[in-house]
Design an enzyme around this catalytic site. Sequence first.
Site, PDB file in Angstrom:
ATOM      1  CD  GLN A 154      -5.168   3.353  79.308  1.00  0.00           C
ATOM      2  OE1 GLN A 154      -5.177   4.442  78.750  1.00  0.00           O
ATOM      3  NE2 GLN A 154      -4.352   3.091  80.308  1.00  0.00           N
ATOM      4  CE  LYS A 169      -1.475   0.038  74.290  1.00  0.00           C
ATOM      5  NZ  LYS A 169      -2.343  -1.047  74.725  1.00  0.00           N
ATOM      6  N   GLY A 225      -0.001  -0.574  81.910  1.00  0.00           N
ATOM      7  CA  GLY A 225       1.071  -1.454  82.370  1.00  0.00           C
ATOM      8  C   GLY A 225       1.693  -2.078  81.150  1.00  0.00           C
ATOM      9  CG  HIS A 226       2.805  -0.102  78.083  1.00  0.00           C
ATOM     10  ND1 HIS A 226       2.929   1.143  77.551  1.00  0.00           N
ATOM     11  CD2 HIS A 226       1.487  -0.417  77.970  1.00  0.00           C
ATOM     12  CE1 HIS A 226       1.740   1.564  77.132  1.00  0.00           C
ATOM     13  NE2 HIS A 226       0.855   0.632  77.388  1.00  0.00           N
ATOM     14  CG  ASP A 257      -4.181  -5.351  79.176  1.00  0.00           C
ATOM     15  OD1 ASP A 257      -3.365  -4.553  79.649  1.00  0.00           O
ATOM     16  OD2 ASP A 257      -5.299  -5.580  79.672  1.00  0.00           O
TER      17      ASP A 257
HETATM   18  P1  IMP Z   1      -9.315   3.523  84.632  1.00  0.00           P
HETATM   19  O1  IMP Z   1      -8.535   3.864  83.409  1.00  0.00           O
HETATM   20  O2  IMP Z   1      -8.456   3.101  85.795  1.00  0.00           O
HETATM   21  O3  IMP Z   1     -10.305   4.591  84.997  1.00  0.00           O
HETATM   22  O4  IMP Z   1     -10.201   2.216  84.290  1.00  0.00           O
HETATM   23  C1  IMP Z   1     -11.263   2.253  83.333  1.00  0.00           C
HETATM   24  C2  IMP Z   1     -11.312   0.964  82.539  1.00  0.00           C
HETATM   25  O5  IMP Z   1     -10.166   0.877  81.696  1.00  0.00           O
HETATM   26  C3  IMP Z   1     -11.297  -0.318  83.386  1.00  0.00           C
HETATM   27  O6  IMP Z   1     -12.069  -1.296  82.703  1.00  0.00           O
HETATM   28  C4  IMP Z   1      -9.844  -0.730  83.379  1.00  0.00           C
HETATM   29  O7  IMP Z   1      -9.675  -2.115  83.613  1.00  0.00           O
HETATM   30  C5  IMP Z   1      -9.472  -0.348  81.957  1.00  0.00           C
HETATM   31  N1  IMP Z   1      -8.042  -0.066  81.800  1.00  0.00           N
HETATM   32  C6  IMP Z   1      -7.362   1.029  82.192  1.00  0.00           C
HETATM   33  N2  IMP Z   1      -6.066   0.934  81.859  1.00  0.00           N
HETATM   34  C7  IMP Z   1      -5.914  -0.231  81.211  1.00  0.00           C
HETATM   35  C8  IMP Z   1      -4.807  -0.884  80.572  1.00  0.00           C
HETATM   36  O8  IMP Z   1      -3.686  -0.376  80.522  1.00  0.00           O
HETATM   37  N3  IMP Z   1      -5.077  -2.089  80.010  1.00  0.00           N
HETATM   38  C9  IMP Z   1      -6.311  -2.643  80.003  1.00  0.00           C
HETATM   39  N4  IMP Z   1      -7.375  -2.078  80.579  1.00  0.00           N
HETATM   40  C10 IMP Z   1      -7.181  -0.877  81.169  1.00  0.00           C
END
Ligand code: IMP
Length: 438
Positions: free
Chosen positions: A229, A21, A45-46, A18
């Site tokens: 991420q 990017k 989520g971009h 977040d």
């Molecule tokens: P997962 O990727 O859904 O398995 O989540 C694993 C961890 O990564 C959790 O803490 C999510 O909140 C975090 N996470 C996954 N995608 C994002 C992102 O795009 N931005 C911020 N945190 C993310």
Amino acid sequence: MFSESVRCLVVVGAQWGDEGKGKLVDVLAEQATIVARYQGGANAGHTVRVEDDEFILHLIPSGILYRKTRCLLGNGVVVDPWNLVDEMDSLRARGVDLDGRLGLSKRAHLVLPYHRALDQAHEVNRDAEKKIGTTGRGIGPAYRDKVARVGVRVGDLADMGRASDLVEAGCGAANPTLERLAAEPVDPEAVMMGLEEVRPTLLGLATDTGHEVRSGLAAGGRVLLEGAQGALLDIDHGTYPFVTSSTTTAGGAAAGVGIGPTLIDEVLGVVKAYTTRVGNGPLPTELDGDEAERLRQLGGEFGATTGRPRRPGWFDANVVRYAAGVNGLTSLAVTKLDVLDTFAEMRLATGYELDGEPVGPFPDSVDDLDRVTPVYAEHQGWQSDTTGCRSWDDLPSQARQYLRRLEAESTVPIRYVSIGAARAETIKISAGGVSALH
Ligand code: IMP
């Protein structure tokens, strides 16, 4: 950034995701012929603002908003086919032409309904302190099937008999677990019916992304590899187990799209002027109470994918120095500086202490990271609106001082400062970074 010598640039998050990017990739994509995602899935989520329009992209690279750019989803991405088709439909409905502009690796793995169901059921059933706080998009189980060599790849849709056997086996393995976790089992026939519907679209996009990127570069094109991420969510280098299931760091870019690392010229790390995290796990500079709420509201810190409130904290140079190391960052983009505009003072963590002793390398254990005490440098705020600034000289002197300190502590030259969501709200800094400026 795309100077004459830079042909292939990787853009990564250097905190917990977040960082903005999407906006940076959108700004840089103007000069790119190809923009490719190399890991993650619809957990990302971009958010991209173009004039008065806001687009939130989960799978499709942010470069799609330029008409000339070819956008790819590499083999390292896990693709929820229905999410992808929905995203394509909603972009088309808003006038974005996708014809011939989107490619999907035949080697990319699919996220199927049983992955989503398992992800959500596991989260619900974990004890409170063990909950990862996943996005519930099926990411972990899809990567687990990939590594266990039982996944379904985009290319498998060319042979529905083969796809059906894989889906049957996938449901066969998932359903006893789902039942044990008191969740609904998944019907393989329903999955296949759903796949029949999206199959023509997916096969129409199917390509060899490595071949495309290699040929694009050989033909003199410019390629931007877009990370999702952030470094601290990397499966190896992040705050394990509170991480995502892919290699978010720059090393994953080559493998995740199908090129060799020698083709990558530069790695740009994106950081916020403060820190946020969504989901569980340690966050040493975390704020609470009114200050946290103020930063959350001013920064609009709510997840683009799940709407969850993000956890805000001060800028942590320990994190960014570490991210610089594990990514080989060559430059930094600092976003959301304007969010700090009204603060009378702010803090920036320069080190950690554990049990009264300075901490050396970034802790590998979340238990240690939970216990560290940040060592802070205090900064006076600038208390004026920076959103109208268009050059380094336009920035208030306290803001320039803050950025100089941030750069010095992070050990990476700043090349961009973002002071708003719009493309124009971006200040470019020359190659030496801000320490070379007045
Ligand atoms: P997962 O990727 O859904 O398995 O989540 C694993 C961890 O990564 C959790 O803490 C999510 O909140 C975090 N996470 C996954 N995608 C994002 C992102 O795009 N931005 C911020 N945190 C993310």
